[in-house]
Design a protein around this motif. Structure first.
Motif, PDB file in Angstrom:
ATOM      1  N   THR A 176       0.865  -1.177   0.000  1.00 31.17           N
ATOM      2  CA  THR A 176       0.000   0.000   0.000  1.00 31.17           C
ATOM      3  C   THR A 176       0.897   1.221   0.000  1.00 31.17           C
ATOM      4  O   THR A 176       2.076   1.133   0.352  1.00 31.17           O
ATOM      5  N   HIS A 177       0.345   2.349  -0.435  1.00 31.65           N
ATOM      6  CA  HIS A 177       1.154   3.561  -0.481  1.00 31.65           C
ATOM      7  C   HIS A 177       0.362   4.735   0.108  1.00 31.65           C
ATOM      8  O   HIS A 177      -0.825   4.879  -0.156  1.00 31.65           O
ATOM      9  N   MET A 178       1.040   5.537   0.902  1.00 32.51           N
ATOM     10  CA  MET A 178       0.398   6.728   1.473  1.00 32.51           C
ATOM     11  C   MET A 178       1.347   7.896   1.343  1.00 32.51           C
ATOM     12  O   MET A 178       2.485   7.814   1.776  1.00 32.51           O
ATOM     13  N   CYS A 179       0.833   8.993   0.752  1.00 27.99           N
ATOM     14  CA  CYS A 179       1.802  10.058   0.502  1.00 27.99           C
ATOM     15  C   CYS A 179       1.750  11.152   1.543  1.00 27.99           C
ATOM     16  O   CYS A 179       1.653  12.302   1.199  1.00 27.99           O
ATOM     17  N   TYR A 180       1.819  10.825   2.761  1.00 29.99           N
ATOM     18  CA  TYR A 180       1.975  11.905   3.717  1.00 29.99           C
ATOM     19  C   TYR A 180       2.882  11.422   4.806  1.00 29.99           C
ATOM     20  O   TYR A 180       3.417  10.313   4.732  1.00 29.99           O
ATOM     21  N   PRO A 194      11.102   5.861  -4.286  1.00 32.95           N
ATOM     22  CA  PRO A 194      10.822   7.299  -4.155  1.00 32.95           C
ATOM     23  C   PRO A 194       9.655   7.546  -3.192  1.00 32.95           C
ATOM     24  O   PRO A 194       8.955   6.614  -2.807  1.00 32.95           O
ATOM     25  N   ASP A 195       9.424   8.828  -2.870  1.00 32.54           N
ATOM     26  CA  ASP A 195       8.337   9.235  -1.963  1.00 32.54           C
ATOM     27  C   ASP A 195       6.960   8.956  -2.539  1.00 32.54           C
ATOM     28  O   ASP A 195       6.006   8.722  -1.820  1.00 32.54           O
ATOM     29  N   CYS A 196       6.820   9.119  -3.862  1.00 30.26           N
ATOM     30  CA  CYS A 196       5.494   9.046  -4.474  1.00 30.26           C
ATOM     31  C   CYS A 196       5.670   8.771  -5.968  1.00 30.26           C
ATOM     32  O   CYS A 196       6.787   8.516  -6.427  1.00 30.26           O
ATOM     33  N   GLY A 197       4.557   8.821  -6.691  1.00 27.71           N
ATOM     34  CA  GLY A 197       4.589   8.575  -8.131  1.00 27.71           C
ATOM     35  C   GLY A 197       5.365   9.668  -8.867  1.00 27.71           C
ATOM     36  O   GLY A 197       5.554  10.771  -8.357  1.00 27.71           O
TER      37      GLY A 197
HETATM   38 ZN    ZN Z   1       1.936   9.261  -2.985  1.00 23.83          ZN
END
Ligand code: ZN
Ligand code: GLN
Length: 764
Positions: A650-654, A734-737
């Protein structure tokens, strides 16, 4: 006679005129005069749209943000912009958007430095973001009422029945940030005289009512903040005008008595979210005060059931007489402007909706029904009833099979076959990954070429075959690049997706899309939330074809890429005829099918993004647990039908997990990737302290900046991560897409990231 009024109107314009005017001005393509002229035009148009009301808001228009407006009105500008001498509006934009040293150079010939933008944060539980007021112990305030006075003069010139709107002192302080960690409340004494002066200035203009927004009253307040309310409104009660204290976005609960008893002339309450509380407010409110009831949902796009609302309102009207006002629940900032501009919406569904202008028309009908009797608006009420009934009984809204599937959800469906440790052992063998496995978060650069192809396909300018060939070429490109880079788990790159929610919404039954349903998110930015109107089902697989193709190109594991149910829900306009949790479970079942189809197609790593999980947190902490329970359960139902060998990401960008770490762990994803590069891995402390058991991919590359991280920087970050989380449970990503970056940035950055992982493996 009950009075009708509005708390605020969307300012972006029905065709997003304000957005385009702002962006053109910022690019230097139009003048300040042109921008200001558009502001004037929009205000006048919006007042015309509200002319049927007894009172219309003035000062709700903003060139960027209402909190930033208030900071300027109170003379609370950050130190870093105080020496600016140009036009006030330019300085305002400097605080809102910042200015890099280079562009400052171009602008002022080197005479001024770059300035940092003000911090932005979510406005209560909406998707609107405001500029956070900044304080220090030394902060002083000084009134600048010019913006309000100008708008007031304009309103007067157009015979608007004006009610100026301001943010109240307690909410203003509560939402700001003390940069030096000083006690914000200590500033209240300095702040109140400026508010008093502002009210006096407005009174001198003949203003009768001022709306003072204090939405902080719907949150949990400790004794000091409750006391701040007493102190503030006792000190402002000398004003020679009447204050309407406006609360919205929820219930008052413990603050109910406080809100009722403050020395003001009227109180506005949210009767959509707080319906159950209204009778108490009616009982508690002293007999000389106006009660403004927010009876029309300002946060959603559904038609109001006018007859049902009248059944409820009429006895209250009887009791309150002149003292009753009616309004939308909150400012209409959070809904699109005008349903009439929609040309392609399905006629049935369209008949169930109301945007800002339609909501004000509903308000006028309610007002007339209450003041002159329902017979005077019999036609309007009948038409409304037809729409309400049609929605209630529509076979497009209700799908018995979907409802039954939700009823038949078993606890087993949310559980994996084995615990994490057993799964991880099997996955290690199955996927054959090195330590510090490398991956990316899903999207690769969305080039103009890709965007054009998607648009051309949507407009039927290219055939499905041409489109498919184009996307496949793009996927192959992304796969080859990742192979060259030596990444361990690959992605297909998301070329076919315009947006991580819209892409799925378009393929699910139960969703529709508006053409112009834009809502301001911050500054000139808008979002167009999809409309979840009915029971959700998935007619066919949504991503399997693309992912299977991507997997066929490589021997490396290909990661399937999905958006999770909670995120789809939180970024949509959702149904108001069933609990959010029910809609979320329906989404969970639909995405679960996709997960199982991917697995059956031979995809053994599947990522389910939950970027917006945190955004759904209720305003009151006391309600967090309930939300997190159903949100986590929805995720588990989506993810956990797979076999042990299949790895769920899963991915969460905060970067705030302290207060929800338990829920994150309960999601039980095999791997969670998060945004950490800017926090220097300190964010992992909470995972360490909690002894978070599963794998983590803390971002080592800040995707928001064009800077390319060096190998050393990445090694340094991973090393710091390994001090907190055992190396065998760490991923490198990386942090996000990467969709907003260019390939020319992405390649060297990922090269360095992979080199860093290799270097650490060599030492492991
Ligand atoms: Zn993200
Ligand atoms: N998979 C998505 C992407 O890479 C995730 C985006 C997000 O979390 N906001 O673009």
């Amino acid at each position: 006679m009950a009075r009708t009024h509005n708390l605020g109107f969307p300012r972006i314009g029905v065709r997003r005129e304000l957005k385009f005017a702002l962006e053109s001005y910022w690019k230097g393509q139009s003048s300040l005069e042109e921008l200001k002229a558009l502001g004037t035009e929009l205000r006048q148009r919006h007042w015309r749209d509200q002319s049927a009301l007894d009172l219309a808001p003035v000062g709700d228009f903003s060139f960027y943000d209402q909190m930033l407006d208030m900071s300027f009105t109170l003379g609370n500008l950050p130190e870093r912009v105080s020496s600016f001498h140009g036009d006030m509006l330019d300085n305002y934009f400097r605080v809102a958007r910042g200015r890099s040293a280079e562009s400052a150079e171009a602008h002022c010939g080197g005479a001024c430095d770059g300035v940092a933008a003000g911090e932005m944060t979510k406005w209560f539980d909406t998707n609107y973001h405001y500029i956070v007021p900044e304080f220090t112990a030394a902060t002083k305030f000084k009134l600048d009422a010019s913006r309000l006075l100008e708008q007031l003069a304009e309103a007067k010139a157009h015979s608007v029945k004006a009610k100026p709107v301001i943010i109240g002192p307690v909410t203003y302080l509560a939402l700001g940030k003390a940069k030096d960690d000083s006690e914000k409340l200590a500033l209240l004494e300095r702040l109140l005289p400026v508010y008093a002066e502002l009210l006096e200035t407005l009174a001198a203009q003949g203003v009768e009512w001022v709306q003072v927004d204090e939405p902080i009253l719907v949150t949990e307040l400790d004794a000091d903040w409750q006391h701040a309310f007493e102190q503030s409104y006792h000190s402002l009660k000398r004003a020679r005008l009447k204050l309407l204290l406006a609360t919205y976005f929820g219930t008052l609960q413990d603050n109910l008595q406080l809100a009722c008893n403050l020395p003001v002339a009227g109180l506005h309450v949210d009767a959509v979210r707080g319906r159950d509380e209204i009778s108490k407010v009616v009982d508690w409110l002293p007999g000389h005060k106006v009660l403004s009831i927010g009876a029309i949902d300002g946060r959603n796009i559904w038609k109001t059931d006018l007859n049902a609302t009248l059944d409820w309102l009429e006895p209250i009207a009887e009791k309150l007489g002149e003292r009753l006002w009616i309004a939308p629940s909150c400012s209409l900032l959070h809904v699109p402007v005008d349903l009439d501009s929609e040309e392609t919406l399905d006629a049935d569904i369209r008949s169930w909706l109301a945007f800002a202008k339609q909501k004000l028309a509903e308000l006028a009908v309610l007002g007339k029904a209450i003041n002159q009797g329902r017979a005077t608006v019999a036609d309007e009420l009948a038409t409304n009833q037809t729409a309400i009934d049609s929605r209630k009984n529509s076979g497009r809204v209700h799908n018995p099979a979907v409802k039954a599937a939700v009823r038949n959800i078993t606890p087993e469906m949310g559980k994996r076959q084995s615990h994490y440790a057993a799964r991880a052992a099997k996955q290690r063998v199955h996927l054959n990954l090195p330590v510090y496995p490398t991956t990316t978060i899903g999207s690769f650069p969305q080039t103009p070429d890709i965007r054009q192809a998607r648009l051309a396909y949507k407009k039927q300018k290219i055939s499905v075959d041409e489109y498919t060939a184009k996307m496949k070429a793009e996927i192959e490109h992304a796969v080859r690049e990742q192979e060259k880079l030596g990444l361990d788990v690959l992605v297909h790159g998301e070329a076919e997706r315009n947006d991580m929610v819209e892409y799925f919404g378009e393929q699910l039954d139960g969703y529709v899309f508006s053409q112009f349903g834009w809502v301001q998110s911050y500054g000139s930015r808008c979002v167009k939330p999809p409309i979840l109107f009915g029971d959700i089902s998935r007619p066919k697989a949504m991503t399997v074809g693309w992912i299977k193709y991507a997997q066929s190109l490589t021997d490396k594991p290909m990661k399937g890429m999905l958006t999770g149910p909670v995120t789809i829900l939180n970024w949509s306009f959702v149904r108001d005829d069933q609990p959010r949790s029910e809609s979320c479970l329906q989404l969970a079942l639909a995405v679960r099918k996709e997960v199982l189809d991917l697995e059956a197609a031979g995809v053994h790593v599947i990522q389910i993004d939950e970027a917006a999980l945190r955004e759904g947190l209720p305003l009151r902490k006391s309600q967090w647990k309930e939300y997190l329970n159903w949100a986590v359960e929805s995720f588990r139902i989506t993810a956990n039908g797979v076999s042990d060998e299949t790895q769920i990401h899963t991915h969460m960008c905060y970067s705030e997990f302290n207060d929800i770490i338990e829920a994150i762990a309960a999601m039980d994803a095999d791997v969670i990737t998060i945004e950490t590069s800017r926090s220097d891995m300190e964010l992992l402390d909470v995972f360490e302290k909690f002894e978070y058991p599963n794998e983590i991919g803390p971002g080592v590359y800040d995707v928001h900046s064009p800077n390319i991280p060096s190998v050393e920087q990445a090694v340094d970050l991973i090393t710091k991560a390994a001090e907190r989380i055992p190396a065998e449970r760490l991923w490198v990503n990386p942090d996000c897409g990467l969709k907003t970056r260019q390939w020319s940035e992405v390649i060297p950055a990922l090269q360095n990231m992979v080199s860093a992982a290799n270097a650490l493996r060599a030492n492991a």
